[in-house]
Scaffold this motif. Structure first.
Motif, PDB file in Angstrom:
ATOM      1  N   ILE A  97      -2.706   7.443  -1.153  1.00 25.53           N
ATOM      2  CA  ILE A  97      -2.726   5.882  -1.384  1.00 25.53           C
ATOM      3  C   ILE A  97      -1.695   4.836  -0.708  1.00 25.53           C
ATOM      4  CG2 ILE A  97      -2.273   4.389  -3.502  1.00 25.53           C
ATOM      5  CD1 ILE A  97      -2.859   6.757  -5.383  1.00 25.53           C
ATOM      6  N   GLY A  98      -2.329   4.004  -0.124  1.00 29.64           N
ATOM      7  CA  GLY A  98      -1.670   3.057   0.696  1.00 29.64           C
ATOM      8  C   GLY A  98      -1.078   3.487   2.117  1.00 29.64           C
ATOM      9  N   GLN A  99      -1.565   4.485   2.561  1.00 32.55           N
ATOM     10  CA  GLN A  99      -1.243   5.039   3.871  1.00 32.55           C
ATOM     11  C   GLN A  99      -1.611   4.149   4.882  1.00 32.55           C
ATOM     12  OE1 GLN A  99      -3.370   8.831   4.119  1.00 32.55           O
ATOM     13  NE2 GLN A  99      -4.098   8.059   6.305  1.00 32.55           N
ATOM     14  N   TRP A 100      -2.872   3.368   4.682  1.00 30.45           N
ATOM     15  CA  TRP A 100      -3.119   2.512   5.767  1.00 30.45           C
ATOM     16  C   TRP A 100      -2.286   1.278   5.954  1.00 30.45           C
ATOM     17  CZ3 TRP A 100      -5.738   5.234   9.142  1.00 30.45           C
ATOM     18  CH2 TRP A 100      -6.638   6.392   8.542  1.00 30.45           C
ATOM     19  N   LYS A 101      -1.312   0.822   4.925  1.00 30.30           N
ATOM     20  CA  LYS A 101      -0.665  -0.201   4.899  1.00 30.30           C
ATOM     21  C   LYS A 101       0.836   0.280   5.862  1.00 30.30           C
ATOM     22  CE  LYS A 101      -1.817  -2.930   1.025  1.00 30.30           C
ATOM     23  NZ  LYS A 101      -1.294  -3.623  -0.328  1.00 30.30           N
ATOM     24  N   VAL A 102       1.182   1.388   5.792  1.00 29.78           N
ATOM     25  CA  VAL A 102       2.088   1.804   6.555  1.00 29.78           C
ATOM     26  C   VAL A 102       1.860   2.074   7.981  1.00 29.78           C
ATOM     27  CG1 VAL A 102       3.773   4.044   6.820  1.00 29.78           C
ATOM     28  CG2 VAL A 102       3.131   3.418   4.418  1.00 29.78           C
ATOM     29  N   GLY A 103       0.563   2.537   8.509  1.00 28.29           N
ATOM     30  CA  GLY A 103       0.486   2.595   9.881  1.00 28.29           C
ATOM     31  C   GLY A 103      -0.781   3.153  10.166  1.00 28.29           C
ATOM     32  N   GLN A 104      -1.495   3.227  11.578  1.00 25.84           N
ATOM     33  CA  GLN A 104      -2.659   3.687  11.826  1.00 25.84           C
ATOM     34  C   GLN A 104      -2.420   3.850  13.273  1.00 25.84           C
ATOM     35  OE1 GLN A 104      -4.362  -0.167  10.254  1.00 25.84           O
ATOM     36  NE2 GLN A 104      -5.645   0.062  12.216  1.00 25.84           N
ATOM     37  N   ASP A 105      -3.379   4.635  13.734  1.00 20.58           N
ATOM     38  CA  ASP A 105      -3.446   4.834  15.254  1.00 20.58           C
ATOM     39  C   ASP A 105      -4.554   4.508  15.944  1.00 20.58           C
ATOM     40  OD1 ASP A 105      -5.320   6.777  14.283  1.00 20.58           O
ATOM     41  OD2 ASP A 105      -4.310   8.529  14.928  1.00 20.58           O
ATOM     42  N   PHE A 106      -5.088   3.189  15.516  1.00 14.77           N
ATOM     43  CA  PHE A 106      -6.178   2.657  16.226  1.00 14.77           C
ATOM     44  C   PHE A 106      -6.269   1.054  15.994  1.00 14.77           C
ATOM     45  CE2 PHE A 106      -7.276   3.926  11.854  1.00 14.77           C
ATOM     46  CZ  PHE A 106      -7.823   2.917  11.534  1.00 14.77           C
ATOM     47  N   CYS A 107      -6.576   0.200  16.779  1.00 12.51           N
ATOM     48  CA  CYS A 107      -6.633  -1.205  16.481  1.00 12.51           C
ATOM     49  C   CYS A 107      -7.445  -1.823  17.640  1.00 12.51           C
ATOM     50  CB  CYS A 107      -5.401  -1.690  16.042  1.00 12.51           C
ATOM     51  SG  CYS A 107      -5.395  -3.186  15.325  1.00 12.51           S
ATOM     52  N   THR A 108      -8.031  -3.109  17.408  1.00  9.33           N
ATOM     53  CA  THR A 108      -8.731  -3.907  18.333  1.00  9.33           C
ATOM     54  C   THR A 108      -7.641  -5.142  18.492  1.00  9.33           C
ATOM     55  OG1 THR A 108     -10.745  -3.125  17.900  1.00  9.33           O
ATOM     56  CG2 THR A 108     -10.522  -5.418  19.115  1.00  9.33           C
TER      57      THR A 108
END
Length: 421
Positions: A97-108
Motif C-alpha cells: 500500500i502506498g509504494q508508488w508514492k515512495v518511488g518507481q523506476d520508470f517515467c516519461t
C-alpha cells in the motif's frame, strides 16, 4: 437485463461506414468464401470441446486491496489481468500500500522522454535546490514523507493467476485508454490530480507519448511472444470512432480488439455496450475480438457484470497456465459474458458454411449476427444456420457471431466473430 442495442436498425449505417474506410466489404483484399470458416487461425478452430477447461478471466479490473481481490475471486474469476493505473504498473503479489508514492523506476520526463531509472519522490519533491515542497498546500506537506505500508494482498488463492497488465492513458495525440494484457510495460505516476505538482514539473501523469510509441512499448513488454496484447477500452464511453479503432487495429495484429461491454461505463452514463462499434469494424473484414469487463464496478457492486471465459486444454499443466491463458486471448479462444452462467459448449462452422453452436445454462434467445444484421434467431440451447449458397454470400455476410440471452436470468454470452472474408 441491460437494454440491447438495436442492431438491425443501424446496420445500414455500419455498411455505409465500412464502405468508406478503405477496406470495402464487397471488394475485400482477399476472400476465401465459406471455406475460410475452416481455417486454423479462426477463433475456436483448434478447440477440443470434449477436453476444454473454461477459465473466468478479467482484462480490465482495478484492484489494490484484499477486499477487491476477494470480490473477483468469489465470482469464479481466477485469471486476473489486473489493470491498475496512477501509475499504470503491473500488479504483483508483493505490492505494498502506498509504494508508488515512495518511488518507481520508470517515467516519461519532459525533455528526456521515457526513461527507466530510480525516482524517489520524497527526495525529488523535497530537494532543497530543485524541489518544490514549499509550493504544496499545507495539507499535502503534512502527508509527506511518503511511506509504504502493508501488502495490498494478504491471501492469494493457489488457483489465482496474476497476469501482468495495466491501463495506459494520456497519449499526446489521441484520447482513449488501453490495456496491455500480458505486458510488463509501466507508465505514469501516482499524482492523478496533480496535488503534488509532478506533472507541473515535467513528470507525465500518463504515458506522455504518441500512441504509436506507447503501443510499441506495450508490445515490447509482453511476457510471452505468442500471447496477450492490447485492448481498446470502453469505446462508446471514450467516443472512440470505428475509424479510429481500425487505425489502432491496423497498427499491429497484437492489438486484439475492443471492450464490447464495460460495467462501469454502463453505470456512469449508460455507455457500457459498444456493439455498434464492434459490428462496424467487423463489417470491414477486420479481425476484432470482443471483451467484457468489470472495470471498477466490482469494487462497489458484488453483483457486477463482465468477464471473459478462456478456453484452454484441460490437460495443460499448472506451470504452463499463465502462457496458455494469454495464448487463448491472442488466438480468440474465449467468449464474452456478463455473469458466466451461460457456457459455450460448442462452436463449429463447416467448410460449406453451416454454423452449429451449443450453449448450456438454461433456455436462451439465440441470434446469429453478420454484416447484414440479425440473420437468424432461435430459442433453446442450440442454434444452427447455413450460409446461403452463392459466390457473393460470404462477401455479403463478411462475418458470423452468435449471441445468447438467458431467458430466466440476466446473463448474456457473445462469441467471437468468424471471418468469412
Amino acid at each position: 437485463m441491460p437494454s440491447l442495442p438495436r442492431i438491425a436498425s443501424t446496420r445500414r449505417n455500419f455498411l455505409s461506414l465500412a464502405a468508406g474506410t478503405g477496406v470495402g466489404i464487397l471488394q475485400p483484399r482477399s476472400s476465401w468464401g465459406a471455406s475460410s470458416a475452416a481455417r486454423e487461425d479462426q477463433p475456436y478452430a483448434q478447440i477440443d470441446w470434449d477436453r476444454c477447461r473454461r477459465i473466468g478471466s478479467v482484462t480490465h479490473a482495478h484492484c489494490r486491496s484484499q477486499r477487491s481481490l476477494d470480490l473477483l475471486c468469489r465470482r469464479g474469476l481466477t485469471h486476473l489481468a489486473i489493470s491498475n493505473y496512477y501509475p499504470s504498473a503491473p500488479c504483483s503479489p508483493t505490492e505494498q500500500i502506498g509504494q508508488w508514492k515512495v518511488g518507481q523506476d520508470f517515467c516519461t520526463l519532459k525533455g528526456e522522454g521515457y526513461v527507466e531509472r530510480e525516482f524517489a519522490w520524497n527526495e525529488i519533491i523535497r530537494d532543497p535546490e530543485t524541489g518544490w515542497f514549499d509550493e504544496l498546500p499545507t495539507a499535502m506537506q503534512e502527508k509527506m514523507p511518503f511511506q509504504s505500508g502493508n501488502p495490498c494482498f494478504t491471501q492469494i488463492l493457489p488457483e489465482v493467476i496474476l497476469c501482468p497488465n495495466a491501463e495506459h492513458h494520456s497519449m499526446t495525440d489521441c484520447n482513449g485508454h488501453f490495456n496491455a494484457v500480458g505486458s510488463n510495460f509501466a507508465s505514469g505516476t501516482f499524482d492523478v490530480r496533480s496535488y503534488y505538482k509532478l506533472n507541473n514539473h515535467g513528470y507525465a501523469m500518463g504515458t506522455g507519448m504518441p500512441w504509436r510509441e506507447a503501443f510499441g512499448r506495450m508490445l515490447d513488454g509482453l511476457q510471452f511472444a505468442d500471447g496477450g496484447g492490447i485492448t481498446i477500452n470502453h469505446p462508446k464511453w471514450s467516443h472512440t470512432s470505428p475509424k479510429q479503432i481500425m487505425e489502432f487495429l491496423d497498427f499491429d495484429p497484437r492489438v486484439m480488439g475492443i471492450e464490447i461491454w464495460n460495467s462501469t461505463a454502463e453505470f456512469l452514463s449508460q455507455t457500457g455496450w459498444s456493439l455498434d462499434e464492434w459490428d462496424a469494424v467487423l463489417a470491414t473484414g477486420r479481425r476484432c475480438y470482443g471483451f467484457s469487463v468489470s472495470d471498477h464496478a466490482h469494487n462497489s457492486d458484488p453483483a457486477f457484470q463482465g468477464r471473459n471465459v478462456l478456453l484452454v486444454d484441460a490437460a495443460t499443466p499448472a506451470s504452463e497456465m499463465p502462457a496458455a491463458c494469454l495464448r487463448a486471448y491472442r488466438n480468440g479462444n474465449f467468449y464474452a459474458s456478463l455473469d458466466g452462467v451461460l457456457e459455450l459448449k460448442r462452436f463449429h462452422c463447416s467448410a460449406d458454411g453451416k454454423l452449429d453452436v451449443e450453449i448450456s445454462g438454461g433456455p436462451s434467445k439465440l441470434r446469429v449476427v453478420s454484416a447484414k444484421g440479425v440473420v437468424h434467431e432461435q430459442a433453446g440451447e442450440a442454434i444452427s444456420w447455413a450460409l446461403p449458397e452463392g459466390k457473393s454470400s460470404a462477401q455479403e455476410h463478411v462475418y458470423l457471431r452468435v449471441e445468447a440471452d438467458q431467458v430466466d436470468g440476466d446473463d448474456r454470452l457473445l462469441t467471437q466473430a468468424l471471418q468469412l472474408v
